[in-house]
Design an enzyme around this catalytic site. Structure first.
Site, PDB file in Angstrom:
ATOM      1  N   SER A   1       0.837  -1.205   0.000  1.00 35.90           N
ATOM      2  CA  SER A   1       0.000   0.000   0.000  1.00 35.90           C
ATOM      3  C   SER A   1       0.866   1.247   0.000  1.00 35.90           C
ATOM      4  CB  SER A   1      -0.910   0.019   1.229  1.00 35.90           C
ATOM      5  OG  SER A   1      -1.544   1.280   1.347  1.00 35.90           O
TER       6      SER A   1
ATOM      7  N   HIS B   1      -1.231  -1.228  -4.186  1.00 36.21           N
ATOM      8  CA  HIS B   1      -2.506  -0.960  -3.525  1.00 36.21           C
ATOM      9  C   HIS B   1      -2.630   0.543  -3.295  1.00 36.21           C
ATOM     10  CE1 HIS B   1      -6.040  -2.270  -1.243  1.00 36.21           C
ATOM     11  NE2 HIS B   1      -5.737  -1.324  -0.373  1.00 36.21           N
TER      12      HIS B   1
ATOM     13  N   ASP C   1      -4.740   3.292  -1.575  1.00 37.66           N
ATOM     14  CA  ASP C   1      -5.741   3.599  -0.545  1.00 37.66           C
ATOM     15  C   ASP C   1      -6.193   5.045  -0.658  1.00 37.66           C
ATOM     16  OD1 ASP C   1      -6.198   1.256   1.046  1.00 37.66           O
ATOM     17  OD2 ASP C   1      -4.149   1.426   1.785  1.00 37.66           O
TER      18      ASP C   1
ATOM     19  N   MET D   1      -8.683   7.980   0.636  1.00 38.25           N
ATOM     20  CA  MET D   1      -9.493   8.374   1.793  1.00 38.25           C
ATOM     21  C   MET D   1      -9.980   9.809   1.622  1.00 38.25           C
ATOM     22  SD  MET D   1      -7.019   6.945   4.812  1.00 38.25           S
ATOM     23  CE  MET D   1      -6.315   5.297   4.767  1.00 38.25           C
TER      24      MET D   1
ATOM     25  N   HIS E   1      -8.485   1.064  -3.784  1.00 39.68           N
ATOM     26  CA  HIS E   1      -9.391   0.868  -2.652  1.00 39.68           C
ATOM     27  C   HIS E   1      -9.996   2.212  -2.282  1.00 39.68           C
ATOM     28  CE1 HIS E   1      -9.719  -0.438   1.879  1.00 39.68           C
ATOM     29  NE2 HIS E   1     -10.903  -0.269   1.302  1.00 39.68           N
TER      30      HIS E   1
ATOM     31  N   MET F   1     -12.003   4.304  -0.071  1.00 41.33           N
ATOM     32  CA  MET F   1     -12.601   4.483   1.258  1.00 41.33           C
ATOM     33  C   MET F   1     -13.236   5.862   1.294  1.00 41.33           C
ATOM     34  SD  MET F   1      -9.666   2.733   3.662  1.00 41.33           S
ATOM     35  CE  MET F   1      -8.288   3.112   2.580  1.00 41.33           C
TER      36      MET F   1
ATOM     37  N   MET G   1     -11.384  -5.950   5.785  1.00 39.77           N
ATOM     38  CA  MET G   1     -10.570  -5.016   6.557  1.00 39.77           C
ATOM     39  C   MET G   1     -10.218  -5.656   7.894  1.00 39.77           C
ATOM     40  SD  MET G   1      -9.959  -2.378   4.745  1.00 39.77           S
ATOM     41  CE  MET G   1      -9.142  -1.470   6.062  1.00 39.77           C
TER      42      MET G   1
ATOM     43  N   GLY H   1      -8.709   4.051   7.793  1.00 39.31           N
ATOM     44  CA  GLY H   1      -8.461   5.463   8.029  1.00 39.31           C
ATOM     45  C   GLY H   1      -7.025   5.801   8.334  1.00 39.31           C
ATOM     46  N   PHE H   2      -6.267   4.842   8.851  1.00 40.49           N
ATOM     47  CA  PHE H   2      -4.879   5.102   9.214  1.00 40.49           C
ATOM     48  C   PHE H   2      -4.025   3.865   8.954  1.00 40.49           C
ATOM     49  CE2 PHE H   2      -7.547   7.709  11.934  1.00 40.49           C
ATOM     50  CZ  PHE H   2      -6.989   8.971  11.800  1.00 40.49           C
ATOM     51  N   GLY H   3      -2.775   4.079   8.581  1.00 43.61           N
ATOM     52  CA  GLY H   3      -1.840   2.983   8.446  1.00 43.61           C
ATOM     53  C   GLY H   3      -1.203   2.660   9.785  1.00 43.61           C
ATOM     54  N   GLY H   4      -0.525   1.529   9.827  1.00 39.68           N
ATOM     55  CA  GLY H   4       0.241   1.181  11.014  1.00 39.68           C
ATOM     56  C   GLY H   4      -0.538   0.599  12.176  1.00 39.68           C
TER      57      GLY H   4
ATOM     58  N   ASP I   1      -6.647  -6.444   4.328  1.00 41.88           N
ATOM     59  CA  ASP I   1      -5.942  -5.162   4.420  1.00 41.88           C
ATOM     60  C   ASP I   1      -5.932  -4.697   5.869  1.00 41.88           C
ATOM     61  OD1 ASP I   1      -4.931  -2.614   4.205  1.00 41.88           O
ATOM     62  OD2 ASP I   1      -6.478  -1.865   2.848  1.00 41.88           O
ATOM     63  N   GLY I   2      -4.711  -4.545   6.414  1.00 40.31           N
ATOM     64  CA  GLY I   2      -4.585  -3.969   7.746  1.00 40.31           C
ATOM     65  C   GLY I   2      -3.774  -4.819   8.701  1.00 40.31           C
TER      66      GLY I   2
ATOM     67  N   GLY J   1       1.307  -2.360   4.175  1.00 35.43           N
ATOM     68  CA  GLY J   1       1.745  -0.979   4.048  1.00 35.43           C
ATOM     69  C   GLY J   1       3.022  -0.702   4.811  1.00 35.43           C
ATOM     70  N   SER J   2       2.864  -0.395   6.102  1.00 37.89           N
ATOM     71  CA  SER J   2       4.033  -0.031   6.905  1.00 37.89           C
ATOM     72  C   SER J   2       5.006  -1.187   7.057  1.00 37.89           C
ATOM     73  CB  SER J   2       3.582   0.465   8.287  1.00 37.89           C
ATOM     74  OG  SER J   2       2.781  -0.498   8.943  1.00 37.89           O
TER      75      SER J   2
END
Length: 217
Positions: A7, A32, A34, A36, A65, A67, A136, A141-144, A174-175, A196-197
């Site tokens: 991501s 990916h 994302d 938002m 994606h 959102m 999900m 709404g947030f990574g990490g 995802d997540g 992602g992270s």
């Protein structure tokens, strides 16, 4: 064999093109994207212009994606020659079937995502129409964020339904995906892993992609 979709929400935006090319060259199957809007989720990421800035770079196909609220208004903006999937949220679509058909009518594979508090059962009437279902495993709404374990059972449910009805949709998660939980998610029936992270936060992002690919083979 599982597929990896890093991501770019977690990428270094000062070096976005270079990093997107690096993870793609290392074996990432998708980029990916994302998106938002600050309404459906409590954060704003980027729009179609940022994604399209990668069009001339050597990258994997886009896994978009959305959102966002009222996704039908923006579907066309995210269609490029590299766009393979566009995924919308069940919770954001008043007429989900219509939205899925709108995506498919553009020649793009259509996906639907559900939040951690949304049961798989809400998708029962759409399973035959989608190409991808995104579970999900964090609140969007947030990574990490840390992986929510309840996502494993949702993946299992979707995998069972896919087998029982002889359907062809792929399952994405995802997540909070890391090297440590990838195998458990894979065993549950997941096909595409969004990271992602755990990819872009690594000291060597190309090596991290390769480490993931070993686990997904």
């Amino acid at each position: 064999m599982g597929k990896l979709a890093p991501s770019i929400l977690s990428a270094d935006f000062a070096a976005l093109g270079d990093q997107a090319e690096s993870v793609s060259a290392a074996g990432a199957d998708y980029i990916h994207v994302d998106v938002m809007d600050g309404h459906f989720v409590p954060n704003i990421s980027f729009g179609a212009a940022v994604m399209k800035s990668l069009n001339k770079r050597e990258t994997a196909p886009y896994d978009v994606h959305l959102m966002i609220e009222s996704p039908d208004r923006y579907i066309a903006d995210f269609i490029t020659e590299k766009t393979e999937f566009i995924t919308v949220h069940q919770e954001a679509c008043i007429h989900l079937h219509r939205t899925i058909q709108n995506i498919k009518n553009c020649g793009i594979k259509a996906g639907v995502s559900i939040n951690p508090a949304t049961p798989v059962s809400v998708l029962d009437c759409i399973l035959e129409d989608v190409d991808l279902i995104l579970v999900m495993s964090v609140n969007p709404g947030f990574g990490g964020q840390k992986f929510i374990p309840g996502a494993i059972e949702k993946i299992r449910q979707l995998h069972r339904l896919r087998q029982e009805r002889d359907l062809a949709f792929v399952i994405e998660v995802d997540g909070g995906i890391t090297l440590d939980n990838t195998d458990a998610v894979k065993q549950a029936g997941c096909d595409i892993f969004v990271a992602g992270s755990s990819v872009f936060g690594a000291e060597d992002i190309e090596k991290r992609v390769k480490d993931f690919k070993v686990l997904l083979d």
